[in-house]
Enzyme design. Sequence first.
Site, PDB file in Angstrom:
ATOM      1  NE  ARG A 168     -40.300  15.245 -63.971  1.00 55.60           N
ATOM      2  CZ  ARG A 168     -39.382  14.723 -63.149  1.00 55.60           C
ATOM      3  NH1 ARG A 168     -38.194  15.290 -62.976  1.00 55.60           N
ATOM      4  NH2 ARG A 168     -39.626  13.602 -62.519  1.00 55.60           N
TER       5      ARG A 168
ATOM      6  CD  GLU B  40     -33.959  10.044 -62.163  1.00 54.07           C
ATOM      7  OE1 GLU B  40     -33.678   8.938 -61.682  1.00 54.07           O
ATOM      8  OE2 GLU B  40     -34.725  10.857 -61.612  1.00 54.07           O
ATOM      9  CG  ASP B  41     -35.449  13.746 -63.976  1.00 59.94           C
ATOM     10  OD1 ASP B  41     -36.143  13.067 -63.202  1.00 59.94           O
ATOM     11  OD2 ASP B  41     -34.707  14.657 -63.579  1.00 59.94           O
TER      12      ASP B  41
ATOM     13  CG  ASP C  39     -35.140   7.351 -59.156  1.00 61.85           C
ATOM     14  OD1 ASP C  39     -35.501   6.658 -58.187  1.00 61.85           O
ATOM     15  OD2 ASP C  39     -34.364   8.311 -59.065  1.00 61.85           O
ATOM     16  CG  ASP C  40     -38.356  10.700 -62.121  1.00 61.97           C
ATOM     17  OD1 ASP C  40     -37.831  11.414 -61.259  1.00 61.97           O
ATOM     18  OD2 ASP C  40     -37.815  10.436 -63.213  1.00 61.97           O
TER      19      ASP C  40
ATOM     20  CG  ASN D 283     -36.262  17.670 -55.918  1.00 63.23           C
ATOM     21  OD1 ASN D 283     -36.245  18.117 -54.787  1.00 63.23           O
ATOM     22  ND2 ASN D 283     -36.381  16.374 -56.177  1.00 63.23           N
TER      23      ASN D 283
ATOM     24  CG  ASN E 195     -34.164  13.195 -53.467  1.00 59.37           C
ATOM     25  OD1 ASN E 195     -33.794  12.266 -54.185  1.00 59.37           O
ATOM     26  ND2 ASN E 195     -34.269  14.430 -53.895  1.00 59.37           N
TER      27      ASN E 195
END
Length: 561
Positions: A182, A272-273, A295-296, A437, A481
């Site tokens: 993602r 992350e992601d 982080d997300d 984003n 962010n």
Amino acid sequence: MSSGDALDGSAVALAGVRDFYGEDLATVDQLVTPWSFSVASGYSLLRDPRHNKGLAFTEKERDAHYLHGLLPPVIMPQELQEKKFMMSLRQYQVPLHKYMAMIDLQERNERLFYKLLIDNVEELLPFVYTPTVGEACQKYGSIFRHPQGLFISLKDRGQILDILKNWPEKNVQVIIVTDGERILGLGDLGCQGMGIPVGKLCLYTALGGVRPSACLPITLDVGTNNQKLLDDEFYIGLRQNRAKGEEYAEFVHEFMSAVKQNYGEKILVHFEDFANHNAFDLLEKYRSTHLVFNDDIQGTASVVLAGLIAAVKLLGGALADHKFLFLGAGEAGTGIAELIALHMSKQTNEPIEEMRKRIWLVDSKGLVVSSRKESLQKFKLPWAHEHEPITTLLEAVQDIKPTVLIGTSGQGKTFTKEVIEAMSDLNEKPLILALSNPTSQSECTAEEAYTWSQGKAIFASGSPFPPFEYEGKTFVPGQANNAYIFPGLAEALASQVTDENFAMGIIYPPFKSIRKISAHIAAKVAAKAYELGLASLLPRPDDLCKLAESCMYSPVYRNYR
Ligand SMILES: NC(=O)C1=CN([C@@H]2O[C@H](COP(=O)(O)OP(=O)(O)OC[C@H]3O[C@@H](n4cnc5c(N)ncnc54)[C@H](OP(=O)(O)O)[C@@H]3O)[C@@H](O)[C@H]2O)C=CC1
Ligand SMILES: CC(=O)C(=O)O
Ligand SMILES: [Mg+2]
């Protein structure tokens, strides 16, 4: 090594987690890498990005390091090199070209790269980070030149510890890892997601002051379900569909075990992601054995809460007086929602369950409500309130009457004119956060938010938008962010927003003072660690902020003997 031996818990405990150099009795049966260290000089010094200073080498340094003839006679100080590079960078019209020029510089001269990034952070962030990094990931195969992190693929099963040892830096403190499923709001980019950990770690250094050698970007290549990439002749990853279930879990587990064995207990693993069907489970599974951070889910929550705390100062009242509606009920949405509820519960002394009732989420199937409980993913359940089903965002706004609208859907253009107008009819100053984003996926633009609300909206977005003039007044959108915080404290960030910022409708402090902001946040984190008895630097320094600043990486060239 015989791969399995280091991977179960008992082997890890025996092997001496800090034995980087293969000197402990406990590790005599393991194979080690025969590292050797030498002083770089001459041509190899100029090719070593960590030590290269380009034309800034002095006569004395050129004498001592066999550089004569390899450089033209001029000696150009770092400031002039910086000026020259910025001039040439500004010639590029295409954002991706600026990204590539920056990456080239990083690979040639690391200190100059960071000097540029630190001194020109607001100008350069959009190229090194969102939105351009999204395009870079989509085209990563075509623009790939040098690896900037570790690629660990399913083919490396059984040998992940060895692969980690191939990385030249030994004192790594933070790993950012993705499996590329993602990437921003762009979906599954497989192995090409590497641009994200690379970009984010540049920010750890430039914004947070962590030395570059302490940072390790990693991509776990478990395949991709993105057919376009699988058909792309320049794709750099495994050409297979994603591993899932047990195969995926075992692979990630080998990685997590190897990381701890190689770098010790204190290594920070920043996820992350990842797609949400793995992200929540990984965080849950490893939070008691590793120092992990998503982080997300967690970083974004801190940054958004900080923005809300600041916005409330602008609006008056307390956070608990507000009603929140999210478009998007995934990692970012539910992570933010939970932290808001926690914060309101702390402020009001009301149970968190009560506070959750002030927060509503819409996903791709409509409002998250109790009648959907049977089919909802676990992380949505706390938000499944009693309500009639609603399918569209506009209806949800009209019915719920939120004061704050937050976009975490990854879907561009979903805050339509009707939605923003409805928010403005309901609120004197609607708070609108379009967090998705890159820019193409933003729920609305700054211009749309200000125009459709007739200048009433307080707006911030995940990717940057330029200031916008509406009826003679200039509105400066803040950038909501997680780059502000990657682990940090929301209140510490919110307290950095000045009256001058508020006057322009900004609920985040400008990025140009980011290092001061980071030092301030670090000092608050350290203060909390002392309060909890967790800090190891004793006695407690008087000025934690000053200490944090003094620990930050400096990109200024060093003098060589
Ligand atoms: N500004 C920042 O700092 C950050 C921004 N983000 C951005 O947030 C976005 C989402 O990230 P993340 O939460 O991790 O992603 P997830 O995939 O976990 O969640 C996306 C959510 O959006 C919902 N959704 C998708 N399409 C629609 C639609 N058309 N209408 C309503 N809801 C929809 C999904 O619904 P369903 O559950 O039904 O599939 C899901 O609940 C990304 O664009 C990312 O870049 C993320 C982290 C930080
Ligand atoms: C900013 C970020 O982490 C994201 O968009 O995923
Ligand atoms: Mg992210």
